[in-house]
Every structure is written in C-alpha cells, then in structure tokens.
Design a protein around this motif. Structure first.
Motif, short mmCIF file in Angstrom:
data_model
loop_
_atom_site.label_atom_id
_atom_site.label_comp_id
_atom_site.label_asym_id
_atom_site.label_seq_id
_atom_site.Cartn_x
_atom_site.Cartn_y
_atom_site.Cartn_z
N ARG A 163 39.70 95.88 8.74
CA ARG A 163 40.57 95.88 9.92
C ARG A 163 39.77 96.43 11.12
O ARG A 163 39.85 97.61 11.45
CB ARG A 163 41.82 96.73 9.66
CG ARG A 163 42.76 96.09 8.64
CD ARG A 163 44.09 96.81 8.56
NE ARG A 163 43.96 98.11 7.91
CZ ARG A 163 44.07 98.31 6.59
NH1 ARG A 163 44.31 97.27 5.79
NH2 ARG A 163 43.96 99.52 6.08
N PRO A 164 39.00 95.56 11.76
CA PRO A 164 38.19 96.01 12.88
C PRO A 164 38.93 95.95 14.22
O PRO A 164 39.73 95.04 14.46
CB PRO A 164 37.02 95.02 12.89
CG PRO A 164 37.61 93.76 12.34
CD PRO A 164 38.68 94.18 11.36
N THR A 165 38.68 96.92 15.08
CA THR A 165 39.15 96.90 16.45
C THR A 165 37.95 97.10 17.37
O THR A 165 37.27 98.12 17.28
CB THR A 165 40.18 98.00 16.73
OG1 THR A 165 41.32 97.81 15.88
CG2 THR A 165 40.64 97.97 18.18
N ILE A 166 37.70 96.12 18.22
CA ILE A 166 36.64 96.20 19.21
C ILE A 166 37.33 96.09 20.57
O ILE A 166 37.55 95.00 21.10
CB ILE A 166 35.60 95.06 19.05
CG1 ILE A 166 35.19 94.92 17.59
CG2 ILE A 166 34.40 95.29 19.96
CD1 ILE A 166 34.45 96.09 17.01
N LYS A 167 37.75 97.21 21.12
CA LYS A 167 38.56 97.23 22.35
C LYS A 167 37.65 97.51 23.53
O LYS A 167 37.30 98.66 23.81
CB LYS A 167 39.66 98.28 22.24
CG LYS A 167 40.64 98.29 23.42
CD LYS A 167 41.77 99.27 23.17
CE LYS A 167 42.76 99.29 24.33
NZ LYS A 167 42.16 99.87 25.56
N LEU A 168 37.26 96.44 24.22
CA LEU A 168 36.28 96.53 25.29
C LEU A 168 36.75 95.83 26.56
O LEU A 168 35.99 95.14 27.22
CB LEU A 168 34.94 95.95 24.83
CG LEU A 168 34.31 96.60 23.59
CD1 LEU A 168 33.08 95.83 23.15
CD2 LEU A 168 33.96 98.05 23.88
N SER A 169 38.04 95.95 26.85
CA SER A 169 38.64 95.36 28.05
C SER A 169 38.56 93.83 28.05
O SER A 169 38.53 93.21 29.12
CB SER A 169 37.98 95.91 29.33
OG SER A 169 38.13 97.31 29.41
#
Length: 206
Positions: A163-169
């Motif tokens: 469950r990856p989250t890559i939160k970069l706008s």
C-alpha cells in the motif's frame, strides 16, 4: 494509504525501489500487551515477495512476531506545504510525504538465515558508503560475532499486500507544483524537492 488515487505510483516497481533505497522500516504488530512497534533495517528479496529484518532479542515485540500478521512501513522524506505557495485562492496547507506499507505474515529465521541477512545488509550498505575495503564479519573475532548475533532475532515477512502513498502534489496544476517544489526546497527539504521533480510528474488521477 492515502485515499486519493492521484497519490498511487503508476510505476509498478517504484514502491520496491523506494524500499530498497531507504532500507529502514517500522514493524507494527498486535501483542497481548497491546500494539507494539520495532524499528529495523530491512532487506527486500529480489522478487519483492519477502522482507527480512532483525530486532533486539529483548524488544517487546520479539517474542510475539513468529506467526503473527504484521505491518512494515518504510517512510521517505516529508515536508509541510504552505497554502501561501499557491496562486489559487481558497487553498489550505497540507503535507507531502512518501510512505510504503507492506502487510504480511512473519516467521522467525534460524541462525544461518540471520547471518546471511546480516551479510547481505552489510554488503549492500558498505557498497553505498564506498568503504575500501568494505567491512565484513570476517574482520571480527568469530566468538564475539556469535555472542552479538545471539542478542538479536531475525525474521522474514511474506508480503501479501503493498500500500504505497507517494504524495507529491500530483493533484495540482504544473505551475502550482513548481511553486510547491520551490517552497519545499527553500525550507530545507531538498530530498523531497528532488523526489517531486523526478517522481511527481506521475499525475494519474489528478
């Protein structure tokens, strides 16, 4: 995992790459005494099916991990995002971050597998630091090495869910993202700014 699909990496191997690059995780599991966490260097297998780690024998989690379901979390750089960096009105502050969650069942490793894990860890990281010659356990007194490994316990988690989250706008327009990158970099978070430049172009779901 963040609910916004814009923050899921499109590249199938991106989460694996980040786990290998960061190489350190928080391991969570429930115990009869309540939830516990351990922090440990990790080794992801070549096929990304298993994650190995070791923790101190005296850690509150150690005696409960064998056969347990656990969650491993690898966290990358993170930073506050000021709403003042947007040109659009009615925006709110947020936080950009990288977090890779892996869930699975854990088994205890025998002594030989633990030593193999330690050899792999040292070889990987000695290569990164450029030590010449690199450190190996061959430089240690075998009796002392055995005594020290007796103070830790090795484990392997078979990964059943990523469950990856890559939160970069990624949910912002390109010009607004560039303003955020500049703001993040100006506040001393260069690693996150670099990730935004190299990985933040993944705008799936934006």
């Amino acid at each position: 995992m963040h609910p916004n699909s814009a923050f899921r990496p499109r590249q199938d191997d991106l989460a694996e790459l980040l786990v290998r690059e960061i190489g350190f995780a928080a391991i969570f599991a429930n115990t009869p005494d309540g939830p516990r966490v351990a922090h440990a260097p990790v080794v992801l297998s070549a096929d990304a099916i298993t994650l190995q780690f070791h923790i101190a024998r005296g850690n509150a989690l150690t005696r409960h991990l064998g056969g347990a379901s656990a969650l491993a979390v690898v966290q990358g750089p993170d930073a506050y995002v000021s709403a003042s960096w947007y040109s659009e009105a009615d925006q709110v502050p947020t936080w950009n971050y990288v977090a890779i969650e892996m869930e699975g069942t854990v088994r205890k490793l025998d002594d030989d597998a633990l030593v193999a894990q330690l050899d792999t860890l040292s070889a990987q990281h000695e290569a990164r630091v450029g030590a010449n010659p690199p450190w190996t356990r061959g430089k240690m007194n075998p009796a002392l090495f055995s005594k020290m490994t007796g103070a830790i316990v090795g484990f392997e988690m078979r990964i059943t869910a990523w469950r990856p989250t890559i939160k970069l706008s990624q949910n912002k327009p390109a010009d607004e993202r560039e303003r955020v990158i500049e703001g993040v970099e100006a506040t001393g978070h260069g690693a996150l700014a670099q990730l935004m430049r190299h990985l933040g172009g993944d705008r799936e779901g934006a």
